[in-house]
Design a protein around this motif. Structure first.
Motif, PDB file in Angstrom:
ATOM      1  N   LYS A 158      -6.955   8.141  -8.561  1.00  0.00           N
ATOM      2  CA  LYS A 158      -5.910   9.031  -8.037  1.00  0.00           C
ATOM      3  C   LYS A 158      -5.184   8.436  -6.834  1.00  0.00           C
ATOM      4  O   LYS A 158      -4.113   8.900  -6.450  1.00  0.00           O
ATOM      5  CB  LYS A 158      -6.483  10.407  -7.696  1.00  0.00           C
ATOM      6  N   TYR A 159      -5.775   7.419  -6.203  1.00  0.00           N
ATOM      7  CA  TYR A 159      -5.130   6.773  -5.060  1.00  0.00           C
ATOM      8  C   TYR A 159      -4.418   5.469  -5.442  1.00  0.00           C
ATOM      9  O   TYR A 159      -3.925   4.752  -4.580  1.00  0.00           O
ATOM     10  CB  TYR A 159      -6.166   6.461  -3.963  1.00  0.00           C
ATOM     11  N   GLU A 209      -0.312  -2.073 -12.234  1.00  0.00           N
ATOM     12  CA  GLU A 209      -1.321  -1.861 -11.196  1.00  0.00           C
ATOM     13  C   GLU A 209      -2.367  -2.963 -11.318  1.00  0.00           C
ATOM     14  O   GLU A 209      -2.812  -3.281 -12.412  1.00  0.00           O
ATOM     15  CB  GLU A 209      -1.985  -0.482 -11.373  1.00  0.00           C
ATOM     16  N   PHE A 218      -8.315   2.358   4.541  1.00  0.00           N
ATOM     17  CA  PHE A 218      -8.995   2.830   3.329  1.00  0.00           C
ATOM     18  C   PHE A 218      -8.816   1.765   2.255  1.00  0.00           C
ATOM     19  O   PHE A 218      -7.947   0.889   2.371  1.00  0.00           O
ATOM     20  CB  PHE A 218      -8.311   4.148   2.915  1.00  0.00           C
ATOM     21  N   HIS A 255       1.418   3.901   1.868  1.00  0.00           N
ATOM     22  CA  HIS A 255       1.928   4.661   3.000  1.00  0.00           C
ATOM     23  C   HIS A 255       3.449   4.760   2.827  1.00  0.00           C
ATOM     24  O   HIS A 255       4.090   3.795   2.414  1.00  0.00           O
ATOM     25  CB  HIS A 255       1.629   3.925   4.325  1.00  0.00           C
ATOM     26  N   ALA A 299       0.350   7.172  -8.530  1.00  0.00           N
ATOM     27  CA  ALA A 299       1.477   7.500  -7.638  1.00  0.00           C
ATOM     28  C   ALA A 299       2.799   7.441  -8.401  1.00  0.00           C
ATOM     29  O   ALA A 299       3.670   8.304  -8.236  1.00  0.00           O
ATOM     30  CB  ALA A 299       1.498   6.536  -6.450  1.00  0.00           C
ATOM     31  N   SER A 303      -4.574  -1.004  -7.106  1.00  0.00           N
ATOM     32  CA  SER A 303      -5.435   0.127  -7.459  1.00  0.00           C
ATOM     33  C   SER A 303      -6.096   0.619  -6.166  1.00  0.00           C
ATOM     34  O   SER A 303      -5.740   0.165  -5.077  1.00  0.00           O
ATOM     35  CB  SER A 303      -6.509  -0.324  -8.455  1.00  0.00           C
ATOM     36  N   SER A 304      -7.039   1.524  -6.299  1.00  0.00           N
ATOM     37  CA  SER A 304      -7.827   1.937  -5.134  1.00  0.00           C
ATOM     38  C   SER A 304      -9.230   2.249  -5.607  1.00  0.00           C
ATOM     39  O   SER A 304      -9.565   2.030  -6.780  1.00  0.00           O
ATOM     40  CB  SER A 304      -7.180   3.143  -4.449  1.00  0.00           C
ATOM     41  N   HIS A 357       0.860  -1.186   0.000  1.00  0.00           N
ATOM     42  CA  HIS A 357       0.000   0.000   0.000  1.00  0.00           C
ATOM     43  C   HIS A 357       0.895   1.234   0.000  1.00  0.00           C
ATOM     44  O   HIS A 357       2.101   1.140   0.220  1.00  0.00           O
ATOM     45  CB  HIS A 357      -0.983   0.006   1.179  1.00  0.00           C
ATOM     46  N   ASP A 359     -10.496   5.044  -6.112  1.00  0.00           N
ATOM     47  CA  ASP A 359     -10.431   6.161  -7.064  1.00  0.00           C
ATOM     48  C   ASP A 359      -9.050   6.087  -7.728  1.00  0.00           C
ATOM     49  O   ASP A 359      -8.052   5.880  -7.036  1.00  0.00           O
ATOM     50  CB  ASP A 359     -10.591   7.464  -6.268  1.00  0.00           C
ATOM     51  N   GLY A 417      -7.542  -0.164  -0.918  1.00  0.00           N
ATOM     52  CA  GLY A 417      -6.286  -0.194  -1.679  1.00  0.00           C
ATOM     53  C   GLY A 417      -5.282  -1.200  -1.151  1.00  0.00           C
ATOM     54  O   GLY A 417      -4.709  -1.953  -1.942  1.00  0.00           O
ATOM     55  N   THR A 474      -1.649   2.865  -7.554  1.00  0.00           N
ATOM     56  CA  THR A 474      -0.186   2.815  -7.745  1.00  0.00           C
ATOM     57  C   THR A 474       0.237   3.501  -9.040  1.00  0.00           C
ATOM     58  O   THR A 474       1.276   4.157  -9.090  1.00  0.00           O
ATOM     59  CB  THR A 474       0.266   1.334  -7.754  1.00  0.00           C
TER      60      THR A 474
END
Ligand SMILES: [Zn+2]
Ligand SMILES: [Zn+2]
Length: 426
Positions: free
Chosen positions: A169-170, A205, A232, A135, A175, A164-165, A133, A167, A234, A172
């Motif tokens: 924008k969150y 991803e 959250f 973090h 990022a 993925s997540s 993830h 959304d 992801g 991999t």
């Protein structure tokens, strides 16, 4: 009277003989013990005092000094601590090496690049990273591996797998696109100046909701993903399977049904085991409410970790993600042992696990502070002149102070030493 004199003479001779024997022993460095005693000890089967062969079964792992058997897996803890890297523990990172020559990194948290460097592995082999993830304590040193790898002779792209997540924008992919933009100055200044075949990212991803889905399969190695529960949508956990051996790595997760179902009986089960809540109160001045929230709801507490291991029964349970110190570990162990009594290792950085079907050996690595990157396993090539080389502005260039005579000497010295024929640029 004559008889008494001869007895005295015999005694004097005997005492002198004893002194001679004692002195001989002392001169031989045997601390005053007579040679006869040494012979007796040898006869009693004592081992040789100074063997000249290495001890076969080493208790320490010296990186780069041991071959891996074709059926063996070596797992090295390159980051086991908490979000703030500290000299003793970097944030999350695990290196998996297989007897088929493959190497994989799972997470690459803050500070872990230094631990990876200590393993003396050519950077061409450190090109596969699986991120659980996003973090920073799980991918904060990706830049160090990516850019550091380029200058340390990695001439193949760095491949990154991540979830993925909910959304885009969150995820991999987003990022890593931002990551490449952030590194524009770094990468562009290297282009045309050195071998930059490694200055590329390949990002895969995958769906974070996929359950036990294969995300990597090559060379007999299968890596699967399962969802993880952590704040959250992801986060994921990984399961690597090779040659009948199974490695499971949680990254960060609260106990969850997918882990319980898919990691049963694995050979090595590395699961987060957060610091005991009381240590957050005592060492960090958390309120009890905050300590319980972070330590038991966002993360897996030691007692919950024990419960997970009791239900999945791995060959070896490994707890990580806590500061493993003399004053914190007793509470972690106390809580784990309330719920789990099986095989256990409480991880700290540089812990090494050698895994075969027969045995799991746990040791610590002894690392060199002055380690250098290994030379490339693929011959280096001169910089590609077609690459977009950035050039300095006239204004900056005009600020150069060129000590031509000094440079002529340096060039001459290198040319003579290595048989080259380089000229100082105009
Ligand atoms: Zn996290
Ligand atoms: Zn974490």
């Amino acid at each position: 009277m004559r008889r008494n004199l001869s007895i005295i003479a015999v005694c004097i001779v005997a005492v002198m003989a004893l002194i001679a024997v004692y002195t001989a022993g002392w001169l031989n460095g045997q601390s005053g013990q007579g040679p006869a005693l040494v012979k007796e000890a040898q006869a009693a089967g004592q081992t040789e005092a100074s063997p000249v062969k290495a001890i076969e079964d080493r208790e320490v792992y010296y990186p780069g000094s041991e071959g891996l058997a074709p059926d063996e897996m070596r797992v090295t803890a390159c980051g086991t601590g908490m979000p703030n890297a500290r000299p003793k523990q970097a944030a999350a990172c695990w290196l998996v090496e297989l007897g088929n020559r493959d190497k994989f990194l799972f997470d690459i948290g803050t500070g872990s690049a230094e631990r990876i460097a200590a393993m003396k592995i050519p950077y061409n082999y450190l090109n596969k990273v699986f991120i659980g993830h996003l973090h920073s304590d799980h991918f904060g040193d990706l830049d160090a591996l990516y850019c550091g790898g380029i200058v340390a002779n990695r001439v193949v792209p760095l491949e990154v797998w991540g979830p993925s997540s909910i959304d885009p924008k969150y995820g991999t992919k987003a990022a890593m696109e931002a990551f490449e933009k952030m590194l524009a100055w770094d990468i562009d200044t290297r282009m045309g100046n050195t071998d930059t075949r490694g200055a590329f990212l390949k990002v895969t991803e995958f769906d974070y909701t996929a359950v036990n889905k294969v995300i990597y399969q090559k060379n007999g190695v299968t890596i699967r993903t399962i969802p993880a529960i952590h704040i959250f949508d992801g986060p994921v956990s990984f399961i690597l399977e090779w040659n009948g051996l199974k490695f499971a790595y949680s990254s960060d997760t609260f106990p969850n049904k997918w882990w319980l179902k898919h990691t049963k009986g694995v050979d090595i089960s590395i699961h987060e085991c957060f610091i005991a809540p009381e240590s957050l109160v005592e060492k960090q001045r958390f309120t009890p409410q905050a300590a319980l929230n972070v330590g038991t709801q966002i993360h897996t507490s030691p007692a919950q970790f024990g419960k997970v291991m009791a239900e999945t029964k791995p060959r070896l349970a490994v707890g990580y993600h806590f500061f493993n110190d003399f004053d914190t570990t007793p509470a972690v162990l106390r809580d784990i042992r309330m719920t789990y009594d099986g095989p256990l290792a409480l991880a700290t950085d540089y812990m090494v696990f050698n895994i075969t079907k027969e045995k799991i050996k746990v040791r610590m690595a002894a690392v060199e502070e002055d380690v250098w990157p290994q030379p490339s396993t693929i011959p280096l090539v001169p910089p590609d002149p077609k690459l977009r080389r950035v050039s300095m502005s006239q204004e900056m260039r005009a600020g150069r102070v060129v000590h031509r005579d000094v440079l002529e000497n340096v060039y001459r010295y290198i040319n003579e030493k290595f048989g080259s024929n380089e000229k100082v640029p105009q």
